[in-house]
Design a protein around this motif. Structure first.
Motif, PDB file in Angstrom:
ATOM      1  N   ARG A 169       0.800  -1.092   0.086  1.00  0.00           N
ATOM      2  CA  ARG A 169       0.054   0.077  -0.197  1.00  0.00           C
ATOM      3  C   ARG A 169       0.922   1.317  -0.006  1.00  0.00           C
ATOM      4  NH1 ARG A 169      -5.143  -0.378   0.893  1.00  0.00           N
ATOM      5  NH2 ARG A 169      -5.268   1.814   2.124  1.00  0.00           N
ATOM      6  N   TRP A 219       0.881   5.747  -0.583  1.00  0.00           N
ATOM      7  CA  TRP A 219       0.309   7.014  -0.474  1.00  0.00           C
ATOM      8  C   TRP A 219       0.355   7.755  -1.689  1.00  0.00           C
ATOM      9  CZ3 TRP A 219      -2.860   9.278   2.723  1.00  0.00           C
ATOM     10  CH2 TRP A 219      -3.236  10.518   2.793  1.00  0.00           C
ATOM     11  N   TRP A 257      -4.562   6.324   0.490  1.00  0.00           N
ATOM     12  CA  TRP A 257      -3.766   5.032   0.572  1.00  0.00           C
ATOM     13  C   TRP A 257      -4.349   4.270  -0.702  1.00  0.00           C
ATOM     14  CZ3 TRP A 257       0.695   4.332   2.743  1.00  0.00           C
ATOM     15  CH2 TRP A 257       0.894   4.841   3.885  1.00  0.00           C
TER      16      TRP A 257
END
Length: 199
Positions: free
Chosen positions: A36, A38, A45
């Motif tokens: 994941r 940003w 996310w």
């Protein structure tokens, strides 16, 4: 020997397949790892590209995986990284395997209850779980210690096994010690012994 040890955090993508071999139990399952990141543009996310690995386990770890892991559960896998190439249908394909050393649930995403496997209880690692418990019985109940029977001798005497006697033993009275105290000149006369309380 040079080995590449890796630790992966992801989810079980398939059910655990278990089978017995000449060298012991063997288990495998597909493991999905999705990073994941940003997204600065959207300020959220976002999931990255998902990588799939085949996790292999042997003997005790293989048996414990069978009774502990289900599809979709978050896991942490630690083991040796193996990369192999095979030719399937005229095309060469690359497979990435993990020879697991340890596998556990990811406790950042939930809770888990550890249960130690006792030898001689194969139901704990069975693919179908432990044996069913009778209705009304507590599966977590602690077994009571066996009751030790105490034999009383024939014809009196102290019982065998350290049990208490059936009749109370007579209590012996402690003798009272009397002592004479010399009276000093000018002191208050001492009370007679008849007025003293003795224990």
């Amino acid at each position: 020997m040079n080995e590449t040890l890796v630790t992966l955090v992801g989810n079980a993508a398939t059910a655990v397949e278990f089978r017995e071999t000449a060298s012991g139990g063997m288990a495998r399952f597909r493991f999905a790892v999705t990073p994941r990141r940003w997204d600065r543009a959207k300020e959220v996310w976002a999931d990255g590209h998902t990588s799939f690995y085949t996790v292999w386990a042997w003997r005790t770890l293989a048996a414990n995986l069978t009774g502990s892991v289900a599809v979709g559960e978050p896991l942490v896998v630690h083991g040796r990284l193996k990369v192999r190439e095979e030719e399937l249908e005229g095309q060469r394909r690359t497979f990435v395997d993990i020879e697991a050393v340890a596998v556990g649930h990811d406790l950042t995403r939930g809770t888990a209850a550890f249960r130690r496997v006792v030898r001689g209880e194969p139901g704990l690692t069975s693919r179908y779980g432990p044996a069913p418990v009778a209705a009304g019985a507590d599966p977590w109940a602690v077994r009571e210690a066996p009751v030790r029977e105490v034999e009383e001798p024939v014809g009196g005497g102290e019982p065998v096994g350290g049990a208490e006697p059936s009749e109370e033993a007579p209590v012996r009275e402690r003798p009272v010690r009397r002592r004479t105290v010399r009276q000093k000149e000018g002191a208050t006369p001492r009370k007679p012994d008849s007025d003293l309380v003795t224990a």
